[in-house]
Design a protein around this motif. Structure first.
Motif, short mmCIF file in Angstrom:
data_model
loop_
_atom_site.label_atom_id
_atom_site.label_comp_id
_atom_site.label_asym_id
_atom_site.label_seq_id
_atom_site.Cartn_x
_atom_site.Cartn_y
_atom_site.Cartn_z
N ILE A 46 -0.44 4.91 7.40
CA ILE A 46 0.15 5.32 6.12
C ILE A 46 -0.34 6.72 5.74
N ALA A 47 -1.63 6.99 5.92
CA ALA A 47 -2.15 8.32 5.62
C ALA A 47 -1.43 9.38 6.45
N ALA A 48 -1.18 9.07 7.71
CA ALA A 48 -0.46 10.02 8.57
C ALA A 48 0.99 10.17 8.14
N ASP A 49 1.64 9.06 7.82
CA ASP A 49 3.05 9.10 7.44
C ASP A 49 3.29 9.92 6.17
N TYR A 50 2.37 9.82 5.22
CA TYR A 50 2.55 10.51 3.94
C TYR A 50 1.77 11.83 3.88
N ALA A 51 1.11 12.18 4.97
CA ALA A 51 0.33 13.43 5.04
C ALA A 51 -0.64 13.55 3.86
N VAL A 52 -1.44 12.49 3.66
CA VAL A 52 -2.44 12.48 2.60
C VAL A 52 -3.82 12.28 3.21
N LEU A 111 0.84 -1.20 0.00
CA LEU A 111 0.00 0.00 0.00
C LEU A 111 0.88 1.25 0.00
N ARG A 112 1.99 1.20 0.69
CA ARG A 112 2.93 2.32 0.67
C ARG A 112 3.46 2.54 -0.76
N LYS A 113 3.73 1.48 -1.46
CA LYS A 113 4.20 1.60 -2.85
C LYS A 113 3.13 2.25 -3.73
N VAL A 114 1.88 1.89 -3.50
CA VAL A 114 0.77 2.47 -4.25
C VAL A 114 0.67 3.97 -3.97
N VAL A 115 0.79 4.34 -2.70
CA VAL A 115 0.73 5.75 -2.32
C VAL A 115 1.91 6.52 -2.94
#
Length: 232
Positions: free
Chosen positions: A165-171, A129-133
């Motif tokens: 993941i949303a928090a880590d990538y600020a999305v 999922l991180r790769k997708v983001v």
């Protein structure tokens, strides 16, 4: 931080020709059209007390009912970036489903929901999922991550991964599970994975607030509206 980040992603996307008035979906059968969002590209819906959302519907006209090349039955986190899962009728050789969708539609936003088909693989789910983001961001497409309503065995922790993941990538995060918890049976049908239907698409009816697809579509629309307003 999220607003600043998505503005930067959006600007990068505009510089490479992404369509400001288009969004895509990427995920499994729980967010397939026409049940998810599709009514908003027709004249067969009523917003009831949510008329303030009409400008966002108008702005992204043509995307609500579109059949995304990155959304299909049994989609996993890892298959979104696997060329073997691409639709050969519309995708190029060795093109992944997500890359194919971005090339075809050139969206500025993408709603991502996968996880129901990724049981007992938390580490891989997180990694993929991180790769997708990351791929979405690299293409100048703002990823909107969605939690899922189901509690399929082996996937119970996936929503916490999505939130992290949303928090880590600020999305943006569309935390749909919080809404699902308020619905009868989490808004799910007998299979425990797919949402209960709402063919009426009328948010003036009390039934709308008891049905999974009605609330999925409404809350996704709310999130898209908020992202759109943040980009102005």
């Amino acid at each position: 931080k999220v607003q600043q980040n998505i503005r930067a992603i959006y600007a990068a996307g505009q510089a490479v020709g992404n369509n400001a008035r288009a969004f895509s979906t990427a995920g499994d059968s729980t967010i397939e059209v026409p049940y998810f969002l599709g009514a908003f590209d027709t004249a067969k819906y009523r917003l009831g007390g949510y008329a303030y959302l009409q400008p966002a519907i108008d702005y992204y006209a043509g995307s609500w009912g579109r059949d995304s090349a990155a959304t299909r039955i049994s989609q996993h986190a890892w298959t979104l970036l696997n060329p073997l899962w691409a639709d050969k009728k519309v995708c190029d050789a060795n093109e992944t489903p997500l890359a194919c969708e971005f090339r075809l539609h050139k969206p500025s936003l993408v709603i991502i929901r996968v996880g129901v088909n990724d049981p007992s693989a938390a580490k891989l789910y997180d990694e993929n999922l991180r790769k997708v983001v990351e791929f979405s961001i690299e293409q100048g497409v703002i990823p909107i991550l969605s939690t899922k309503p189901d509690l399929r065995p082996g996937t119970e922790g996936h929503n916490d991964i999505v939130r992290q993941i949303a928090a880590d990538y600020a999305v943006p995060l569309w935390d749909y599970e919080r809404v699902a918890k308020t619905l009868p049976g989490r808004g799910l049908g007998p299979d425990g994975a797919h949402s209960t239907g709402f063919w009426q698409s009328d948010y003036g009816l009390a039934l709308a607030y008891q049905r999974g697809h009605a609330m999925q579509s409404l809350t996704a629309l709310m999130v898209i509206d908020q992202v759109w307003r943040a980009l102005k």
